[in-house]
Write a protein that holds these residues in place. Structure first.
Motif, PDB file in Angstrom:
ATOM      1  N   ALA A   1       0.820  -1.213   0.000  1.00  0.00           N
ATOM      2  CA  ALA A   1       0.000   0.000   0.000  1.00  0.00           C
ATOM      3  C   ALA A   1       0.855   1.264   0.000  1.00  0.00           C
ATOM      4  CB  ALA A   1      -1.005   0.021   1.161  1.00  0.00           C
ATOM      5  N   GLY A   2       2.159   1.120  -0.273  1.00  0.00           N
ATOM      6  CA  GLY A   2       3.043   2.282  -0.347  1.00  0.00           C
ATOM      7  C   GLY A   2       2.736   3.150  -1.558  1.00  0.00           C
TER       8      GLY A   2
ATOM      9  N   PHE B   1      -6.589  -1.088  -1.685  1.00  0.00           N
ATOM     10  CA  PHE B   1      -7.439  -1.707  -0.664  1.00  0.00           C
ATOM     11  C   PHE B   1      -6.700  -2.793   0.094  1.00  0.00           C
ATOM     12  CE2 PHE B   1      -9.829  -3.705  -4.567  1.00  0.00           C
ATOM     13  CZ  PHE B   1      -8.689  -4.428  -4.918  1.00  0.00           C
ATOM     14  N   TYR B   2      -5.362  -2.599   0.227  1.00  0.00           N
ATOM     15  CA  TYR B   2      -4.560  -3.559   0.989  1.00  0.00           C
ATOM     16  C   TYR B   2      -4.041  -2.949   2.275  1.00  0.00           C
ATOM     17  CZ  TYR B   2      -4.501  -5.780  -3.558  1.00  0.00           C
ATOM     18  OH  TYR B   2      -4.872  -6.335  -4.755  1.00  0.00           O
ATOM     19  N   MET B   3      -3.761  -3.823   3.232  1.00  0.00           N
ATOM     20  CA  MET B   3      -2.994  -3.434   4.408  1.00  0.00           C
ATOM     21  C   MET B   3      -1.906  -4.479   4.586  1.00  0.00           C
ATOM     22  SD  MET B   3      -6.086  -2.183   6.856  1.00  0.00           S
ATOM     23  CE  MET B   3      -5.150  -1.044   7.850  1.00  0.00           C
ATOM     24  N   TRP B   4      -0.708  -4.005   4.837  1.00  0.00           N
ATOM     25  CA  TRP B   4       0.484  -4.862   4.940  1.00  0.00           C
ATOM     26  C   TRP B   4       0.925  -4.808   6.387  1.00  0.00           C
ATOM     27  CZ3 TRP B   4       2.787  -8.464   2.212  1.00  0.00           C
ATOM     28  CH2 TRP B   4       4.158  -8.701   2.295  1.00  0.00           C
TER      29      TRP B   4
ATOM     30  N   LYS C   1     -14.359   6.192  -0.995  1.00  0.00           N
ATOM     31  CA  LYS C   1     -14.983   6.492   0.287  1.00  0.00           C
ATOM     32  C   LYS C   1     -15.302   5.189   1.028  1.00  0.00           C
ATOM     33  CE  LYS C   1     -18.566   9.390   2.193  1.00  0.00           C
ATOM     34  NZ  LYS C   1     -20.011   9.297   1.956  1.00  0.00           N
ATOM     35  N   LEU C   2     -15.783   4.236   0.257  1.00  0.00           N
ATOM     36  CA  LEU C   2     -16.090   2.917   0.816  1.00  0.00           C
ATOM     37  C   LEU C   2     -14.809   2.270   1.371  1.00  0.00           C
ATOM     38  CD1 LEU C   2     -18.893   1.558   0.600  1.00  0.00           C
ATOM     39  CD2 LEU C   2     -18.030   0.301  -1.364  1.00  0.00           C
ATOM     40  N   TYR C   3     -13.737   2.339   0.577  1.00  0.00           N
ATOM     41  CA  TYR C   3     -12.478   1.711   0.995  1.00  0.00           C
ATOM     42  C   TYR C   3     -11.884   2.416   2.221  1.00  0.00           C
ATOM     43  CZ  TYR C   3     -12.617  -0.579  -3.622  1.00  0.00           C
ATOM     44  OH  TYR C   3     -12.986  -1.303  -4.734  1.00  0.00           O
ATOM     45  N   THR C   4     -12.006   3.738   2.278  1.00  0.00           N
ATOM     46  CA  THR C   4     -11.434   4.424   3.455  1.00  0.00           C
ATOM     47  C   THR C   4     -12.240   4.087   4.704  1.00  0.00           C
ATOM     48  OG1 THR C   4     -12.504   6.403   2.586  1.00  0.00           O
ATOM     49  CG2 THR C   4     -10.131   6.414   2.589  1.00  0.00           C
ATOM     50  N   GLY C   5     -13.555   3.932   4.538  1.00  0.00           N
ATOM     51  CA  GLY C   5     -14.388   3.545   5.684  1.00  0.00           C
ATOM     52  C   GLY C   5     -13.945   2.188   6.226  1.00  0.00           C
ATOM     53  N   ARG C   6     -13.712   1.257   5.309  1.00  0.00           N
ATOM     54  CA  ARG C   6     -13.258  -0.086   5.710  1.00  0.00           C
ATOM     55  C   ARG C   6     -11.865  -0.021   6.328  1.00  0.00           C
ATOM     56  NH1 ARG C   6     -14.932  -3.141   0.095  1.00  0.00           N
ATOM     57  NH2 ARG C   6     -17.169  -2.790   0.281  1.00  0.00           N
ATOM     58  N   ARG C   7     -11.005   0.785   5.709  1.00  0.00           N
ATOM     59  CA  ARG C   7      -9.642   0.937   6.231  1.00  0.00           C
ATOM     60  C   ARG C   7      -9.683   1.441   7.663  1.00  0.00           C
ATOM     61  NH1 ARG C   7      -6.484   6.194   4.424  1.00  0.00           N
ATOM     62  NH2 ARG C   7      -8.153   6.962   5.775  1.00  0.00           N
ATOM     63  N   ASP C   8     -10.499   2.461   7.886  1.00  0.00           N
ATOM     64  CA  ASP C   8     -10.555   3.049   9.226  1.00  0.00           C
ATOM     65  C   ASP C   8     -11.134   2.064  10.244  1.00  0.00           C
ATOM     66  OD1 ASP C   8      -9.412   5.221   8.058  1.00  0.00           O
ATOM     67  OD2 ASP C   8     -11.249   6.421   7.946  1.00  0.00           O
ATOM     68  N   LEU C   9     -12.109   1.285   9.806  1.00  0.00           N
ATOM     69  CA  LEU C   9     -12.657   0.245  10.688  1.00  0.00           C
ATOM     70  C   LEU C   9     -11.571  -0.791  11.017  1.00  0.00           C
ATOM     71  CD1 LEU C   9     -16.037  -1.574  10.465  1.00  0.00           C
ATOM     72  CD2 LEU C   9     -13.969  -2.948  10.388  1.00  0.00           C
TER      73      LEU C   9
ATOM     74  N   SER D   1      -6.942  -7.726   2.393  1.00  0.00           N
ATOM     75  CA  SER D   1      -7.630  -6.942   1.368  1.00  0.00           C
ATOM     76  C   SER D   1      -8.966  -6.507   1.936  1.00  0.00           C
ATOM     77  CB  SER D   1      -7.929  -7.780   0.134  1.00  0.00           C
ATOM     78  OG  SER D   1      -6.808  -8.455  -0.286  1.00  0.00           O
ATOM     79  N   LEU D   2      -9.333  -5.287   1.602  1.00  0.00           N
ATOM     80  CA  LEU D   2     -10.587  -4.740   2.119  1.00  0.00           C
ATOM     81  C   LEU D   2     -11.662  -4.834   1.031  1.00  0.00           C
ATOM     82  CD1 LEU D   2      -8.945  -1.652   3.835  1.00  0.00           C
ATOM     83  CD2 LEU D   2      -9.547  -3.829   4.905  1.00  0.00           C
ATOM     84  N   CYS D   3     -11.911  -6.049   0.582  1.00  0.00           N
ATOM     85  CA  CYS D   3     -12.869  -6.250  -0.516  1.00  0.00           C
ATOM     86  C   CYS D   3     -14.173  -6.877  -0.046  1.00  0.00           C
ATOM     87  CB  CYS D   3     -12.236  -7.089  -1.612  1.00  0.00           C
ATOM     88  SG  CYS D   3     -10.797  -6.316  -2.333  1.00  0.00           S
ATOM     89  N   CYS D   4     -14.519  -6.658   1.217  1.00  0.00           N
ATOM     90  CA  CYS D   4     -15.845  -7.092   1.675  1.00  0.00           C
ATOM     91  C   CYS D   4     -16.446  -5.967   2.515  1.00  0.00           C
ATOM     92  CB  CYS D   4     -15.754  -8.395   2.452  1.00  0.00           C
ATOM     93  SG  CYS D   4     -14.663  -8.325   3.857  1.00  0.00           S
ATOM     94  N   ASP D   5     -17.747  -6.039   2.789  1.00  0.00           N
ATOM     95  CA  ASP D   5     -18.391  -4.906   3.450  1.00  0.00           C
ATOM     96  C   ASP D   5     -17.982  -4.814   4.933  1.00  0.00           C
ATOM     97  OD1 ASP D   5     -20.057  -6.641   4.931  1.00  0.00           O
ATOM     98  OD2 ASP D   5     -21.590  -6.607   3.374  1.00  0.00           O
ATOM     99  N   GLU D   6     -18.343  -3.703   5.561  1.00  0.00           N
ATOM    100  CA  GLU D   6     -17.869  -3.444   6.924  1.00  0.00           C
ATOM    101  C   GLU D   6     -18.364  -4.490   7.915  1.00  0.00           C
ATOM    102  OE1 GLU D   6     -18.160   0.577   8.331  1.00  0.00           O
ATOM    103  OE2 GLU D   6     -17.241   1.405   6.516  1.00  0.00           O
TER     104      GLU D   6
END
Ligand SMILES: *Cc1c(COP(=O)(O)O)cnc(C)c1O
Length: 395
Positions: free
Chosen positions: A179-180, A322-325, A295-303, A366-371
């Protein structure tokens, strides 16, 4: 029957292996949460699907498409690049269609890498860079991407003899899996490096539109002179939620574009015309779904961040993808952690080592599913006491 030697040079495609293990779990009755593969869960925007419906009814589109993309497709892609990045790409000579970036990556490597050649490959990275190098008989030289360098490779750390011998260098910002992101100064540095050592620079720009918090990704061609040594692969997969459609394109250096098109014309017969027409609708139509998805991805990221911090991970918000390492808990290998997540929690997370040796000690989500589904994953981690540091966990 004996397979070709090159088959032994490549490991099984990582997502196929993970998918198989997850399928076994699911068959055994586990409700598996897949935080593995990166594939947008939102549908392709309606105006694009509508354009496809219309195009598919026209018999002209049922015939072989021209090699390298229809003139209308190339024109529309070129215009989109101008609007989005402010760059000038000649549709006639500086662009060629791709059946997705993955195909383009493989074929540009096949076009430039001989047996014994060296490619400069980020580590961790999208596995195709390394595997297609092996398929070509080449050897990847890994450029470690480390958190302390913001996941940018150190060009100074590449040994002189390697830099002199290398044929091709791959970069990918916004980056999968770390995600760099990079700035123009970095791109300038890579262009100068590639020019100095006569290396073909291949920029994989799959995540150009998936950026957050005001960050905007750059095309390599925003750097003056980059066209002398670079080719950039772009795709509609992630930007337009079109992973299944298989449509992308390569832009840049005329020779590289020509060679890529030449090798492709011997292997495939391009993209279904109706899909190219749908892609034109994507380029020319409203772009508002991009902001909505981000917006959807940032919401998931923050969650995810909120939950991960409670579980003892120290994590900062990523600016793209939509990744986190994330590091695995101390005392575990990436593989241990990935196996434990599936066995204990029924959650699929790829081990960092799937992306290269420097991925040891990490895993990717990966943040590819709903909250709600994401929250369920974190609740399972709490339930099964999967903490980064038990002492730090505030659960
Ligand atoms: C998803 C992805 C691709 C593949 O994109 P397609 O155009 O669907 O083949 C390429 N590079 C990276 C880094 C990716 O994550």
């Amino acid at each position: 029957m004996e397979v070709a030697k090159r088959m032994k040079a490549i490991p099984p495609y990582v997502f196929a292996a993970i998918g198989k293990r997850a399928a076994e779990k699911a068959a055994a009755g586990v409700d598996v949460i897949n935080l593995g593969i990166g594939d947008p869960d939102q549908p392709t925007p309606k105006h694009i699907v509508d354009a496809m419906h219309k195009a598919i009814d026209d018999p002209v589109n049922h015939r072989y498409p021209p090699f390298g993309g229809t003139p209308a497709f190339k024109q529309a892609a070129s215009k989109w690049c101008k609007t989005r990045f402010g760059i000038d790409i000649d549709p006639a000579s500086e662009i060629t269609s791709l059946i997705g970036t993955k195909e383009g990556l493989h074929n540009i490597i096949m076009a430039y890498v001989d047996a014994g050649d060296i490619t400069l490959v980020p580590d961790p990275a999208y596995p195709v860079y390394q595997n297609s190098t092996y398929l070509a008989g080449g050897t990847p030289h890994f450029m470690p991407l480390l958190p302390e360098r913001g996941y940018l490779p150190s060009l100074a750390a590449i040994p002189q003899n390697i830099a002199q011998k290398a044929k091709l260098m791959l970069i990918n910002y916004p980056n999968n899996p770390t995600a760099g992101v990079c700035d123009l100064a970095f791109l300038e540095e890579v262009v100068a490096f590639a020019r100095k050592h006569d290396i073909l620079l291949v920029s994989d720009l799959a995540y150009s539109e998936m950026t957050f918090d005001g960050y905007k990704a750059h095309s390599i061609f925003e750097i003056p002179g980059a066209k002398d040594i670079a080719i950039e692969l772009q795709t509609l997969s992630k930007a337009f939620n079109m992973t299944g459609w298989r449509v992308g394109y390569a832009i840049g250096n005329q020779e590289a574009v020509k060679n890529l098109a030449a090798i492709k014309s011997n292997i495939d017969t391009d993209i279904f015309r109706a899909i190219q027409m749908a892609a034109i609708a994507a380029f020319e139509g409203p772009q508002d779904h991009i902001a909505l998805c981000n917006k959807l991805y940032t919401g998931r990221r923050d969650l995810a961040i909120k939950n991960l911090r409670k579980l003892g991970w120290s994590v900062e918000p990523n600016k793209a993808t939509f990744y986190m390492w994330l590091p695995v808990p101390k005392g575990m290998t990436s593989n241990d952690f990935s196996t434990m997540m599936l066995d204990k929690c029924g959650i699929v997370v790829p081990p960092g080592t799937a992306y290269g040796p420097s991925g040891e000690g990490y895993f990717r989500i990966s943040l590819c599913c709903d909250e709600a589904r994401l929250q369920q994953a974190f609740d399972r981690m709490v339930e099964h006491a999967v903490y980064f540091e038990p002492q730090a966990a505030k659960v």
